[in-house]
Scaffold this motif. Structure first.
Motif, mmCIF file in Angstrom:
data_model
loop_
_atom_site.group_PDB
_atom_site.id
_atom_site.type_symbol
_atom_site.label_atom_id
_atom_site.label_comp_id
_atom_site.label_asym_id
_atom_site.label_seq_id
_atom_site.Cartn_x
_atom_site.Cartn_y
_atom_site.Cartn_z
ATOM 1 N N ALA A 111 12.901 -60.491 19.465
ATOM 2 C CA ALA A 111 13.450 -61.228 18.299
ATOM 3 C C ALA A 111 13.397 -60.186 17.163
ATOM 4 O O ALA A 111 12.411 -59.348 16.825
ATOM 5 C CB ALA A 111 12.764 -62.559 17.909
ATOM 6 N N GLY A 112 14.451 -60.172 16.074
ATOM 7 C CA GLY A 112 14.419 -59.420 14.857
ATOM 8 C C GLY A 112 14.698 -57.842 15.400
ATOM 9 O O GLY A 112 14.618 -57.266 14.337
ATOM 10 N N GLN A 113 14.946 -57.399 16.660
ATOM 11 C CA GLN A 113 15.081 -56.097 16.958
ATOM 12 C C GLN A 113 16.594 -55.679 17.515
ATOM 13 O O GLN A 113 17.159 -56.564 17.578
ATOM 14 C CB GLN A 113 14.339 -55.734 18.082
ATOM 15 C CG GLN A 113 12.779 -55.596 17.901
ATOM 16 C CD GLN A 113 12.295 -54.244 17.282
ATOM 17 O OE1 GLN A 113 12.954 -53.268 16.950
ATOM 18 N NE2 GLN A 113 10.829 -54.297 16.902
ATOM 19 N N SER A 114 17.099 -54.429 17.001
ATOM 20 C CA SER A 114 18.190 -54.101 17.192
ATOM 21 C C SER A 114 18.394 -53.671 18.504
ATOM 22 O O SER A 114 17.488 -52.826 19.148
ATOM 23 C CB SER A 114 18.725 -52.956 16.399
ATOM 24 O OG SER A 114 19.955 -52.293 16.885
ATOM 25 N N ALA A 115 19.267 -54.185 19.492
ATOM 26 C CA ALA A 115 19.350 -53.983 20.779
ATOM 27 C C ALA A 115 19.834 -52.442 20.881
ATOM 28 O O ALA A 115 19.802 -52.097 21.950
ATOM 29 C CB ALA A 115 20.353 -54.683 21.647
ATOM 30 N N GLN A 116 20.411 -51.934 20.005
ATOM 31 C CA GLN A 116 20.994 -50.451 20.014
ATOM 32 C C GLN A 116 19.595 -49.832 19.871
ATOM 33 O O GLN A 116 19.601 -48.490 20.839
ATOM 34 C CB GLN A 116 21.932 -50.000 19.065
ATOM 35 C CG GLN A 116 22.256 -48.709 19.021
ATOM 36 C CD GLN A 116 23.007 -48.148 17.731
ATOM 37 O OE1 GLN A 116 22.285 -48.407 16.679
ATOM 38 N NE2 GLN A 116 24.401 -48.012 17.807
ATOM 39 N N THR A 117 18.855 -49.873 19.294
ATOM 40 C CA THR A 117 17.553 -48.841 19.031
ATOM 41 C C THR A 117 16.418 -49.373 19.983
ATOM 42 O O THR A 117 15.372 -48.697 20.018
ATOM 43 C CB THR A 117 17.394 -48.744 17.483
ATOM 44 O OG1 THR A 117 16.989 -50.263 16.931
ATOM 45 C CG2 THR A 117 18.395 -48.265 16.732
ATOM 46 N N HIS A 118 16.171 -50.575 20.264
ATOM 47 C CA HIS A 118 14.691 -50.830 20.852
ATOM 48 C C HIS A 118 15.408 -51.965 21.936
ATOM 49 O O HIS A 118 15.954 -52.871 21.768
ATOM 50 C CB HIS A 118 13.893 -51.516 19.659
ATOM 51 C CG HIS A 118 12.611 -52.118 20.521
ATOM 52 N ND1 HIS A 118 11.754 -51.392 21.001
ATOM 53 C CD2 HIS A 118 12.242 -53.285 20.799
ATOM 54 C CE1 HIS A 118 10.809 -52.003 21.480
ATOM 55 N NE2 HIS A 118 10.931 -53.073 21.502
ATOM 56 N N ALA A 119 14.687 -51.550 23.239
ATOM 57 C CA ALA A 119 14.757 -52.683 24.356
ATOM 58 C C ALA A 119 13.532 -52.330 25.171
ATOM 59 O O ALA A 119 13.157 -51.119 25.325
ATOM 60 C CB ALA A 119 16.053 -52.525 24.906
ATOM 61 N N GLU A 120 13.233 -53.287 25.980
ATOM 62 C CA GLU A 120 12.271 -52.933 27.310
ATOM 63 C C GLU A 120 13.014 -53.628 28.519
ATOM 64 O O GLU A 120 13.748 -54.628 28.383
ATOM 65 C CB GLU A 120 11.133 -53.872 26.919
ATOM 66 C CG GLU A 120 10.139 -53.070 25.799
ATOM 67 C CD GLU A 120 8.999 -54.098 25.455
ATOM 68 O OE1 GLU A 120 8.118 -53.432 24.836
ATOM 69 O OE2 GLU A 120 8.975 -55.206 25.708
ATOM 70 N N GLN A 121 12.513 -52.992 29.658
ATOM 71 C CA GLN A 121 12.888 -53.694 30.705
ATOM 72 C C GLN A 121 11.928 -54.485 31.551
ATOM 73 O O GLN A 121 10.779 -54.125 31.810
ATOM 74 C CB GLN A 121 13.333 -52.552 31.800
ATOM 75 C CG GLN A 121 14.192 -51.405 31.279
ATOM 76 C CD GLN A 121 15.309 -51.819 30.616
ATOM 77 O OE1 GLN A 121 15.917 -52.840 30.970
ATOM 78 N NE2 GLN A 121 15.803 -51.357 29.429
ATOM 79 N N TRP A 122 12.147 -55.713 31.854
ATOM 80 C CA TRP A 122 11.116 -56.745 31.959
ATOM 81 C C TRP A 122 11.532 -57.182 33.615
ATOM 82 O O TRP A 122 12.539 -56.894 33.827
ATOM 83 C CB TRP A 122 11.195 -58.003 31.149
ATOM 84 C CG TRP A 122 10.517 -57.777 29.936
ATOM 85 C CD1 TRP A 122 10.262 -56.628 29.355
ATOM 86 C CD2 TRP A 122 9.859 -58.949 29.244
ATOM 87 N NE1 TRP A 122 9.546 -56.927 28.188
ATOM 88 C CE2 TRP A 122 9.359 -58.209 28.129
ATOM 89 C CE3 TRP A 122 9.725 -60.230 29.371
ATOM 90 C CZ2 TRP A 122 8.725 -58.919 26.915
ATOM 91 C CZ3 TRP A 122 9.257 -60.920 28.457
ATOM 92 C CH2 TRP A 122 8.480 -60.342 27.277
ATOM 93 N N ALA A 123 10.589 -57.702 34.296
ATOM 94 C CA ALA A 123 10.781 -58.389 35.646
ATOM 95 C C ALA A 123 10.111 -59.878 35.778
ATOM 96 O O ALA A 123 9.585 -60.277 34.981
ATOM 97 C CB ALA A 123 9.880 -57.523 36.559
#
Length: 441
Positions: A111-123
């Motif tokens: 929430a509140g983050q840009s998908a272009q500059t910040h993401a994580e890979q979850w399981a």
């Protein structure tokens, strides 16, 4: 689920709503996610916005089938864990880990983050039937810290593959904020059986075009003795065929092409069967809004390679179960204006044609409604090219007979073309009326 159920009657009664393509019960859907064959079922997940037929926060919808023809809608598999700061669960894959557990890997958007500059890979870990899922306590299983000083933008869409006894994962992205020329596929190697610990192995492949802005939805897999990479670079889906060095984790492309030359196909995802065959689905997009649904998946396609290393696609043979009574024309010789063939009084049909070129170099197929308003669909096939509106692609006639084998699927507002198993084109159309014709000239 309540929102979907409430919207379903309107969506499914819409005259353009597909019948035999995979759709959500209602509302918006996009990328196919995590296809897997498990315990006698084909499972396909997909990106879902359950509250509107417009784009929005992403969930994972879920369907399954025993035969690739009849699909059962299942409960939503994943949704944003807002209590953990998630605002979207984006595309990914599904695999069985070394402990025998079904695992979904997906891109988590905060929430509140840009998908272009910040993401994580979850399981997420599933039950034995792949119905109920719980987020892994090891999340995030891949974080940006793995990259050290390298910054990857639009980092998303994990896809797992195995080579011998080693497990790898690829993601898409770019190295320059999608400015073009540095679209890359990244590769990681698992360090434990539960697939919760990963090591960054660098850039598997960089898309060669200077204008390529990013590499979405990478799929990397083996067909026969060669490796195939699919990428969606904010444009038509590209495929590359070549060699993979597991020690250096680098891919060398030897051949390339487009998976689908039509205007309405994107973000494919694949599954492997126990016999080694590979099936692919793509997202069919471009439908008009305001109908209570938007989007479907392509028919399942079987992938193979030609002797020249070209990727071939054919409709899954199970689709023949959809056939009703046939209307047949045989030994039709075309002269002058050609032939106008009345189609069955339905807008869900398959056209199968074998066309031999004797003195002509091309043939034109025109789907035309009896009503004057909808524009006809014009498909031109020659010995070197296919063209449909602004869509075009190379097409070679088969054998010394100069033969064209066509399979055309029409599902109300969806048209899918298979030509000589080497060219595919997907297009949104106006549904055929009861007196539609096929003109061959």
């Amino acid at each position: 689920m309540s929102a979907l159920q409430a919207a379903a009657p309107r969506a499914q009664s819409d005259p353009g709503h597909p019948i035999f393509h995979i759709t959500a019960p209602a509302q918006w859907m996009n990328d196919p996610n995590g296809p897997i064959y498990h315990n006698g079922f084909y499972h396909v997940f997909y990106q879902l916005q359950p509250f509107s037929d417009g784009d929005g926060p992403k969930y994972w919808g879920h369907v399954r089938s025993r035969d690739l023809v009849k699909w059962e809608a299942l409960p939503i598999a994943l949704w944003p864990s807002t209590e953990m700061g998630e605002s979207g669960v984006w595309s990914g894959c599904c695999a069985i880990n070394g402990n025998g557990e079904p695992v979904i890997f997906y891109t988590s958007i905060a929430a509140g983050q840009s998908a272009q500059t910040h993401a994580e890979q979850w399981a997420a870990i599933g039950d034995k039937d792949l119905i109920t899922w719980r987020k892994s306590p090891a999340n995030p299983v891949l974080s940006e810290s793995l990259h050290g000083s390298t910054k990857i933008y639009d980092w998303r869409d994990p896809f797992i593959f195995r080579d011998r006894k080693r497990t790898f994962l690829v993601t898409g992205g770019n190295l320059n904020k999608a400015q073009g020329g540095q679209a890359v596929v990244n590769i990681y190697e698992s360090e434990n059986s539960g697939l919760t610990q990963w090591k960054y192995r660098g850039v598997l492949f960089q898309i060669p075009e200077a204008g390529a802005r990013t590499a979405e939805c990478p799929n990397f897999f083996k067909v026969g003795d060669h490796w195939v990479l699919l990428v969606s670079p904010y444009g038509k889906v590209q495929y590359y065929v070549g060699d993979f060095d597991a020690e250096t984790c680098r891919f060398q492309a030897r051949a390339r092409g487009l998976l689908d030359v039509g205007p309405n196909f994107y973000a494919p995802n694949t599954m492997q069967l126990s016999d080694g065959r590979r099936i692919v689905w793509g997202w069919v997009n471009g439908f008009p809004g305001g109908h209570g649904w938007k989007g479907c998946l392509s028919v399942p396609r079987i992938l193979s390679l030609s002797s020249e290393g070209q990727l071939r696609q054919s409709p899954a043979p199970q689709l023949r179960k959809l056939r009703g009574d046939a209307v047949k024309w045989r030994n039709t010789v075309l002269h002058g204006e050609g032939a106008v063939l009345p189609l069955p009084h339905t807008n869900t049909l398959e056209i199968q044609a074998e066309i031999l070129f004797r003195t002509s170099d091309s043939v034109v197929l025109t789907l035309r409604n009896a009503a004057a308003n909808p524009s006809p669909v014009v498909m031109k096939f020659s010995g070197s090219e296919f063209r449909m509106g602004n869509a075009s692609g190379p097409l070679a006639l088969a054998g010394s007979e100069r033969k064209l084998d066509l399979r055309i699927f029409i599902d109300r507002s969806v048209l899918e073309i298979f030509a000589n198993d080497t060219l595919c084109a997907t297009k949104i159309i106006s549904p055929l009326d009861a007196d539609a014709t096929l003109q061959v000239s």
